[in-house]
Design a protein around this motif. Structure first.
Motif, PDB file in Angstrom:
ATOM      1  N   ALA A   1       0.820  -1.221   0.000  1.00 25.15           N
ATOM      2  CA  ALA A   1       0.000   0.000   0.000  1.00 25.15           C
ATOM      3  C   ALA A   1       0.850   1.266   0.000  1.00 25.15           C
ATOM      4  CB  ALA A   1      -0.926  -0.016   1.209  1.00 25.15           C
TER       5      ALA A   1
ATOM      6  N   ARG B   1       1.586   7.573  -7.664  1.00 28.05           N
ATOM      7  CA  ARG B   1       0.729   8.744  -7.885  1.00 28.05           C
ATOM      8  C   ARG B   1       1.564   9.996  -8.169  1.00 28.05           C
ATOM      9  NH1 ARG B   1      -2.405   8.053  -3.693  1.00 28.05           N
ATOM     10  NH2 ARG B   1      -1.403   9.465  -2.238  1.00 28.05           N
TER      11      ARG B   1
ATOM     12  N   GLU C   1      -5.354  15.859 -11.929  1.00 26.96           N
ATOM     13  CA  GLU C   1      -6.002  15.317 -10.738  1.00 26.96           C
ATOM     14  C   GLU C   1      -6.802  14.050 -11.090  1.00 26.96           C
ATOM     15  OE1 GLU C   1      -6.044  15.352  -6.830  1.00 26.96           O
ATOM     16  OE2 GLU C   1      -5.114  17.007  -7.929  1.00 26.96           O
TER      17      GLU C   1
ATOM     18  N   VAL D   1      -5.990  10.330  -9.520  1.00 27.22           N
ATOM     19  CA  VAL D   1      -6.959   9.533  -8.760  1.00 27.22           C
ATOM     20  C   VAL D   1      -7.185   8.189  -9.448  1.00 27.22           C
ATOM     21  CG1 VAL D   1      -9.324   9.408  -7.867  1.00 27.22           C
ATOM     22  CG2 VAL D   1      -8.089  11.568  -7.789  1.00 27.22           C
TER      23      VAL D   1
ATOM     24  N   GLU E   1      -6.445   4.541  -7.916  1.00 26.43           N
ATOM     25  CA  GLU E   1      -7.513   3.547  -7.739  1.00 26.43           C
ATOM     26  C   GLU E   1      -7.083   2.210  -8.338  1.00 26.43           C
ATOM     27  OE1 GLU E   1      -9.918   3.987  -5.878  1.00 26.43           O
ATOM     28  OE2 GLU E   1     -10.479   6.102  -5.861  1.00 26.43           O
TER      29      GLU E   1
ATOM     30  N   SER F   1      -4.455   0.698  -6.119  1.00 31.29           N
ATOM     31  CA  SER F   1      -5.054   0.189  -4.881  1.00 31.29           C
ATOM     32  C   SER F   1      -5.732  -1.141  -5.151  1.00 31.29           C
ATOM     33  CB  SER F   1      -6.099   1.156  -4.326  1.00 31.29           C
ATOM     34  OG  SER F   1      -5.536   2.417  -4.108  1.00 31.29           O
TER      35      SER F   1
ATOM     36  N   LEU G   1     -15.944   1.172  -5.008  1.00 36.84           N
ATOM     37  CA  LEU G   1     -16.087   2.461  -5.688  1.00 36.84           C
ATOM     38  C   LEU G   1     -14.964   2.714  -6.696  1.00 36.84           C
ATOM     39  CD1 LEU G   1     -17.089   4.895  -2.807  1.00 36.84           C
ATOM     40  CD2 LEU G   1     -18.475   4.310  -4.784  1.00 36.84           C
ATOM     41  N   GLY G   2     -13.851   2.024  -6.512  1.00 36.02           N
ATOM     42  CA  GLY G   2     -12.650   2.308  -7.306  1.00 36.02           C
ATOM     43  C   GLY G   2     -12.877   2.277  -8.810  1.00 36.02           C
TER      44      GLY G   2
ATOM     45  N   ILE H   1     -15.115   5.010 -10.101  1.00 36.44           N
ATOM     46  CA  ILE H   1     -14.439   6.307 -10.156  1.00 36.44           C
ATOM     47  C   ILE H   1     -13.496   6.383 -11.367  1.00 36.44           C
ATOM     48  CG2 ILE H   1     -12.723   7.755  -8.961  1.00 36.44           C
ATOM     49  CD1 ILE H   1     -14.120   7.017  -6.331  1.00 36.44           C
TER      50      ILE H   1
ATOM     51  N   MET I   1       1.773   8.083   2.923  1.00 34.04           N
ATOM     52  CA  MET I   1       1.547   9.511   2.755  1.00 34.04           C
ATOM     53  C   MET I   1       1.332  10.243   4.079  1.00 34.04           C
ATOM     54  SD  MET I   1       1.740  10.505  -0.302  1.00 34.04           S
ATOM     55  CE  MET I   1       3.103   9.442  -0.635  1.00 34.04           C
TER      56      MET I   1
ATOM     57  N   GLU J   1      -3.007  13.782   2.997  1.00 29.50           N
ATOM     58  CA  GLU J   1      -3.574  12.923   1.962  1.00 29.50           C
ATOM     59  C   GLU J   1      -4.093  11.628   2.578  1.00 29.50           C
ATOM     60  OE1 GLU J   1      -0.685  12.224  -1.106  1.00 29.50           O
ATOM     61  OE2 GLU J   1      -0.648  14.337  -1.660  1.00 29.50           O
TER      62      GLU J   1
ATOM     63  N   ASP K   1      -5.002   7.806   1.431  1.00 30.52           N
ATOM     64  CA  ASP K   1      -5.064   6.772   0.397  1.00 30.52           C
ATOM     65  C   ASP K   1      -5.024   5.401   1.067  1.00 30.52           C
ATOM     66  OD1 ASP K   1      -2.418   6.170   0.956  1.00 30.52           O
ATOM     67  OD2 ASP K   1      -1.657   6.624  -1.043  1.00 30.52           O
ATOM     68  N   ILE K   2      -4.803   4.368   0.276  1.00 29.94           N
ATOM     69  CA  ILE K   2      -4.867   2.995   0.800  1.00 29.94           C
ATOM     70  C   ILE K   2      -3.857   2.756   1.933  1.00 29.94           C
ATOM     71  CG2 ILE K   2      -3.297   2.094  -0.981  1.00 29.94           C
ATOM     72  CD1 ILE K   2      -4.972  -0.472  -1.020  1.00 29.94           C
TER      73      ILE K   2
ATOM     74  N   TYR L   1      -5.809  15.409  -0.829  1.00 31.96           N
ATOM     75  CA  TYR L   1      -6.067  14.258  -1.709  1.00 31.96           C
ATOM     76  C   TYR L   1      -6.818  13.175  -0.950  1.00 31.96           C
ATOM     77  CZ  TYR L   1      -5.433  10.141  -4.567  1.00 31.96           C
ATOM     78  OH  TYR L   1      -5.691   9.022  -5.301  1.00 31.96           O
ATOM     79  N   MET L   2      -7.807  12.608  -1.612  1.00 28.91           N
ATOM     80  CA  MET L   2      -8.473  11.439  -1.034  1.00 28.91           C
ATOM     81  C   MET L   2      -9.040  10.617  -2.187  1.00 28.91           C
ATOM     82  SD  MET L   2     -11.375  11.133   1.918  1.00 28.91           S
ATOM     83  CE  MET L   2     -12.737  11.630   0.921  1.00 28.91           C
ATOM     84  N   ASP L   3      -8.982   9.296  -2.072  1.00 30.13           N
ATOM     85  CA  ASP L   3      -9.581   8.467  -3.120  1.00 30.13           C
ATOM     86  C   ASP L   3     -10.619   7.527  -2.507  1.00 30.13           C
ATOM     87  OD1 ASP L   3      -8.016   6.434  -2.001  1.00 30.13           O
ATOM     88  OD2 ASP L   3      -6.395   6.763  -3.437  1.00 30.13           O
ATOM     89  N   SER L   4     -10.985   6.478  -3.245  1.00 30.50           N
ATOM     90  CA  SER L   4     -12.106   5.641  -2.799  1.00 30.50           C
ATOM     91  C   SER L   4     -11.839   4.943  -1.470  1.00 30.50           C
ATOM     92  CB  SER L   4     -12.450   4.609  -3.868  1.00 30.50           C
ATOM     93  OG  SER L   4     -11.448   3.625  -3.932  1.00 30.50           O
ATOM     94  N   THR L   5     -10.567   4.756  -1.128  1.00 31.38           N
ATOM     95  CA  THR L   5     -10.294   4.098   0.152  1.00 31.38           C
ATOM     96  C   THR L   5     -10.748   4.997   1.314  1.00 31.38           C
ATOM     97  OG1 THR L   5      -8.035   4.925  -0.034  1.00 31.38           O
ATOM     98  CG2 THR L   5      -8.390   2.640  -0.613  1.00 31.38           C
TER      99      THR L   5
ATOM    100  N   LEU M   1     -13.049   7.442   0.936  1.00 34.10           N
ATOM    101  CA  LEU M   1     -14.510   7.531   0.813  1.00 34.10           C
ATOM    102  C   LEU M   1     -15.161   6.329   1.486  1.00 34.10           C
ATOM    103  CD1 LEU M   1     -15.054   8.704  -2.894  1.00 34.10           C
ATOM    104  CD2 LEU M   1     -15.290  10.075  -0.828  1.00 34.10           C
TER     105      LEU M   1
ATOM    106  N   ASN N   1     -11.048  19.010  -5.883  1.00 35.57           N
ATOM    107  CA  ASN N   1     -10.793  17.653  -6.379  1.00 35.57           C
ATOM    108  C   ASN N   1     -11.605  16.615  -5.598  1.00 35.57           C
ATOM    109  OD1 ASN N   1      -9.178  18.360  -4.164  1.00 35.57           O
ATOM    110  ND2 ASN N   1      -7.621  16.852  -4.648  1.00 35.57           N
TER     111      ASN N   1
ATOM    112  N   LYS O   1     -15.331  16.847  -6.470  1.00 34.69           N
ATOM    113  CA  LYS O   1     -15.631  16.150  -7.718  1.00 34.69           C
ATOM    114  C   LYS O   1     -15.933  14.668  -7.464  1.00 34.69           C
ATOM    115  CE  LYS O   1     -13.892  15.561 -12.405  1.00 34.69           C
ATOM    116  NZ  LYS O   1     -12.870  15.936 -13.396  1.00 34.69           N
ATOM    117  N   LEU O   2     -15.122  14.041  -6.609  1.00 33.32           N
ATOM    118  CA  LEU O   2     -15.344  12.622  -6.292  1.00 33.32           C
ATOM    119  C   LEU O   2     -16.664  12.426  -5.545  1.00 33.32           C
ATOM    120  CD1 LEU O   2     -11.906  11.182  -5.138  1.00 33.32           C
ATOM    121  CD2 LEU O   2     -12.981  11.089  -7.371  1.00 33.32           C
TER     122      LEU O   2
END
Lengths: 134, 140
Positions: free
Chosen positions: A13, A20, A38, A42, A46, A49, A103-104, A107, B33, B55, B57-58, B88-92, B94, B119, B122-123
């Motif tokens: 991880a 990124r 951006e 993302v 994803e 991940s 969700l990955g 998205i 991160m 940030e 992330d996973i 920054y944030m992604d689906s993990t 969320l 950003n 948007k997600l």
């Protein structure tokens, strides 16, 4: 001719952030605007991940990230050999019953211009994503 | 304050990756991160105010999960997540928030998200989470 870059990344991880950063540098040097950079950042995170999560070999596996910088497009493929997933079991997330996972892919599809996912149970997954320069 | 292994951002990556050892430089494995989480309980409003900075992330999403869970276990109340410091944030991330939102709702409390950056907004819009978590976004 397009420039090709290849990264081999341990399936841990903590390296997703490294990928990124590299990808956002590439997208920036290719001239994408802030919003597109951006989106690419993302989407690639994803996909990475996903490669980390689904890695049946856990931390022993590594995955590959291929980047193709073309004249009018940026193509990124994330390829893992960690067993793939069952496409039939994949459910599109429903806004009224959101779950913690899943969700990955949704998205990635929303952020990139073209997305192809090839996955074979027992073998691995390849997620190919394309962003066009505008 | 909860702090992940990295304090001050990307520009220190190289310095932190290669730490000087007695016999030269060695590669640091631990490179997740930056994430710092501040929390305080607002007695007047009777709610937690939690502000993650950096940030998500996973690699560090579990940290956000435990911050939310621990706060709620310590004192039951609504949770207000201040997102102005989150770059920054992604689906993990969320996913963690969806999980916490569900648990809060089951217990009769709310979880709301304030001031996410563009950003992240948007997600939230893509996933439809804005309607659930940030009423302020839908009003604007």
């Amino acid at each position: 001719m397009a420039d090709l870059l290849k990264f081999s990344v341990p399936g841990k991880a903590e390296y997703v952030g490294t990928v990124r950063m590299a990808i956002s540098c590439l997208a920036n040097s290719a001239g994408f605007d802030v919003e597109a950079i951006e989106d690419i950042k993302v989407a690639v995170s994803e996909a990475c991940s996903n490669a980390v999560c689904h890695g049946t070999g856990g931390e022993l596996c590594s995955y590959e990230v291929f980047c193709e910088l073309g004249e009018d497009r940026f193509i990124v493929s994330v390829i893992d050999q960690s067993g793939g997933f069952d496409v039939n079991e994949y459910e599109e997330p429903a806004p009224d019953s959101l779950k913690e996972g899943g969700l990955g892919i949704f998205i990635i599809r929303a952020l990139m211009d073209e997305v192809d996912i090839f996955t074979e149970l027992g073998i691995g997954t390849r997620i190919k994503m394309v962003k066009y320069a505008r | 304050m909860i702090r992940s292994n990295w304090r001050s951002g990307k520009n220190k990556l190289i310095g932190r990756l290669f730490e000087k050892q007695p016999r030269g430089y060695s590669f640091r494995e631990d490179i997740s991160m930056t994430l710092e989480i501040q929390r305080s309980f607002n007695e007047q409003e009777e709610r937690w105010e939690i502000r993650p900075e950096g940030e998500v992330d996973i690699s560090n999403a579990p940290l956000l999960r435990s911050a939310l869970d621990e706060a709620f276990l310590e004192k039951q109340g609504d949770i207000l997540l201040r997102f102005d410091g989150l770059s920054y944030m992604d689906s993990t991330g969320l996913g963690v928030i969806i999980g916490a939102y569900g648990r809060m709702k089951d217990n009769g409390f709310t979880l709301t998200l304030h001031e996410p950056r563009e950003n992240i907004t948007k997600l939230l819009r893509i996933t439809g989470l804005d309607r659930l978590l940030c009423p302020e976004l839908c009003e604007s």
